[in-house]
Design a protein around this motif. Structure first.
Motif, short mmCIF file in Angstrom:
data_model
loop_
_atom_site.label_atom_id
_atom_site.label_comp_id
_atom_site.label_asym_id
_atom_site.label_seq_id
_atom_site.Cartn_x
_atom_site.Cartn_y
_atom_site.Cartn_z
N ALA A 194 0.84 -1.20 0.00
CA ALA A 194 0.00 0.00 0.00
C ALA A 194 0.88 1.25 0.00
O ALA A 194 0.57 2.24 -0.67
CB ALA A 194 -0.91 -0.02 1.22
N TRP A 195 1.98 1.19 0.74
CA TRP A 195 2.90 2.34 0.82
C TRP A 195 3.55 2.61 -0.54
O TRP A 195 3.72 3.77 -0.92
CB TRP A 195 3.96 2.05 1.89
N LEU A 196 3.88 1.55 -1.25
CA LEU A 196 4.51 1.73 -2.58
C LEU A 196 3.59 2.55 -3.49
O LEU A 196 4.02 3.49 -4.15
CB LEU A 196 4.81 0.38 -3.24
N PHE A 197 2.30 2.18 -3.49
CA PHE A 197 1.38 2.94 -4.35
C PHE A 197 1.16 4.34 -3.79
O PHE A 197 1.09 5.31 -4.55
CB PHE A 197 0.04 2.20 -4.51
N GLY A 198 1.09 4.45 -2.47
CA GLY A 198 0.95 5.77 -1.83
C GLY A 198 2.14 6.66 -2.18
O GLY A 198 1.98 7.87 -2.38
#
Lengths: 304, 268
Positions: free
Chosen positions: B111-115
């Motif tokens: 999720a952080w990668l896309f964020g």
């Protein structure tokens, strides 16, 4: 041979801050053989969903031991999760299309290719809905999508929590046929909860009744019918004041319909008619038939 | 060799699943793109214009613009991490991610990668806009800029994980933190002012937040004094410490939610 599921003295107490504790399960012991459809039946609040959630490693019991496919479910949680799945309710992540939901869950199981997702889409007849948002589907198709999700990782044990709840009879029939077909094709173990007695008789090789967090009875549907010691029932249409009815047999009253449970219906019928007449109740019609699983369920649920 | 390759593929798939989910949501929901572009632009323009109205010097304008950009990027990236729990809480489907073999740290990493992608898009847009409208220029070297960006994105991850923990502990009552926690943190880490002006104990609290030191590091290239000689080192140490700590707390919270039945409550 390794059992699909084993439970030993499983207790579950829900503890909520500032609220009274709720005991959902009280020492459940259960064995589910490999390759069968096992039904969990019980009234609302009996502990079915709690039990199935514990077996699927979603919840951790307050006490007791759970083994799934021979592994301790709480020491080898990741390994167990790779080989099981659950469908419970018609929910999927909000704002996503059916294909996207399934692709997301497949990736959560380490499945990178699209073939698996495409296969379950066709297996569960979701082709025409693949690009629709999950929220926009009918309840029946939501259920299909949820079942498709539960089979993405090719599980050896699948837990289905009321798979036909809130479906119209046609769709419920379709889902039942789907479950039977998939069980045959994939040779897996299915543990399902249901309120529907007919469904349990139709689908399940073995059934356990849960009441007040305990297994009240367990066996095949035939064994369970014998459990009540009454093998037949007489359904009588009666006229008169039935409010103070007294009887030497177990009975159930629904309006002017009286169901009496007996060992031998033919033998018992004349004495029943006489007993009713003595209490000023007339019999308009009588029908004799074999006891159903529903009768057993009601008897166990009412604790009679 | 083949086994390790396939297990690496599995790990990557589990991580990317959560990036894919956030991507699908952003693609399908107009508001996700709107919140990524609209609010940051409004903040930047309004704060920049306020600076012009108050006849602030170029350095002072840069000081507050850095604050606006940081706040916007962190808010966007943290919400993607918070979505790990928030989305399933909204859809009442939390049990379906719990039952997968994916560990929590892989969920938040994906999720952080896309964020981070969303955050970077906002960052570039805001820098270009502030250069065009207010003459803001990047005076720090590329490596320093990269360290700053990575730092604030990791800080967003910390806030996102903290929000997930709050959801796992307090359930639906914690939803409000998804949007407010960043603002609360920013109050103490000197977004529009140096933390030295804060009274105690808020000043100490501010110094315990890594974003404070990332901001000081960035602003040091514009001639502003820092509280400590090497703010970047302090920020990195704090970030790594909190990340490790929060991941452990998240695992404990998950176990607790499974024991108390909160997981089911958030799914029904």
């Amino acid at each position: 041979m390794v059992k699909a599921v084993e439970c030993r003295d499983v207790w579950m107490v829900y503890r909520t801050f500032m609220e009274k504790d709720t005991v959902a399960l009280r020492g459940v012991n259960l064995d589910v053989e490999d390759g069968i459809i096992f039904g969990l039946l019980g009234p609302n609040g009996a502990g079915k969903t709690t039990l199935i959630s514990i077996l699927a490693t979603i919840l951790i019991p307050t006490r007791g031991e759970v083994r799934v496919l021979g592994m301790d479910a709480f020491k080898n949680t990741r390994k167990v999760r790779e080989r099981i799945n659950i469908s419970s309710g018609v929910r999927m992540p909000w704002g996503m299309k059916v294909y996207e939901c399934l692709r997301f869950y497949a990736m959560c199981y380490g499945i990178t290719g699209r073939k698996v997702v495409e296969d379950v889409i066709s297996e569960f007849e979701l082709e025409e809905h693949r690009n629709k948002r999950f929220d926009d589907l009918s309840t029946g198709n939501k259920q299909k999508a949820n079942l498709a999700r539960a089979f993405l990782n090719n599980p050896e044990v699948v837990f289905l929590d009321e798979p036909t709840a809130n479906l119209d009879p046609d769709m419920a029939k379709k889902i039942r046929e789907m479950i039977l077909r998939i069980k045959e094709e994939r040779d897996i173990t299915i543990v399902l909860t249901t309120h529907n007695m007919k469904e349990a008789e139709l689908l399940c090789d073995r059934i356990a009744f849960i009441k007040d967090g305990k297994i009240a009875a367990e066996g095949t549907s035939e064994e369970l019918k014998r459990y009540t010691k009454m093998s037949e029932r007489i359904i009588l249409k009666v006229r008169g004041d039935v409010s103070r009815l007294s009887f030497p047999y177990p009975f159930r009253l629904d309006g002017n319909s009286l169901t009496v449970f007996v060992e031998d219906a033919e033998k018992a019928l004349p004495s029943i008619v006489i007993k009713l007449a003595e209490q000023g109740i007339n019999v308009e019609s009588a029908k004799m038939e074999e006891i159903t699983l529903e009768d057993v369920f009601i008897e166990l649920a009412e604790g009679s | 060799m083949r086994t390790s390759l396939s297990s690496l593929q599995k790990v990557l798939s589990e991580i990317l699943a959560f990036a894919y989910r956030n991507y699908a949501l952003t693609k399908n929901e107009f508001y996700a793109i709107f919140e990524m572009l609209f609010w940051p632009m409004i903040s930047l323009i309004s704060v920049g214009l306020l600076g012009e109205f108050l006849y602030l010097e170029k350095d002072a304008v840069a000081f507050i613009i850095i604050g606006v950009i940081t706040l916007s990027v962190i808010q966007i990236a943290q919400i993607d991490v918070t979505y790990v729990m928030l989305l399933d809480m909204w859809s009442m489907s939390l049990k379906y991610i719990i039952v997968t073999p994916t560990p929590f740290y892989r969920m938040v990493t994906g999720a952080w990668l896309f964020g981070s992608v969303r955050g970077l898009i906002s960052l570039v847009l805001l820098i270009l806009l502030s250069a065009w409208l207010f003459g803001f220029t990047l005076t720090l070297p590329l490596t320093a800029m990269a360290a700053f960006v990575l730092g604030i994105l990791l800080s967003a991850m910390l806030i996102g994980i903290f929000n997930c923990i709050l959801i796992l502990v307090f359930g639906r009552r914690a939803e409000i933190f998804a949007w407010t926690l960043t603002a609360i943190v920013m109050l103490f880490c000197g977004i529009y002012y140096p933390v030295t002006i804060l009274p105690e104990p808020f000043k100490t609290l501010g110094l315990l937040i890594p974003i404070t030191h990332y901001l000081e590091f960035f602003r040091s290239f514009y001639g502003f004094q820092t509280v400590f000689p090497n703010p970047l080192a302090i920020a990195i140490v704090e970030t790594i410490t909190y990340l490790a700590l929060l991941l452990v707390v998240a695992e404990i919270s998950m176990l607790r939610a499974r024991k108390t039945g909160l997981v089911l409550k958030l799914s029904d």
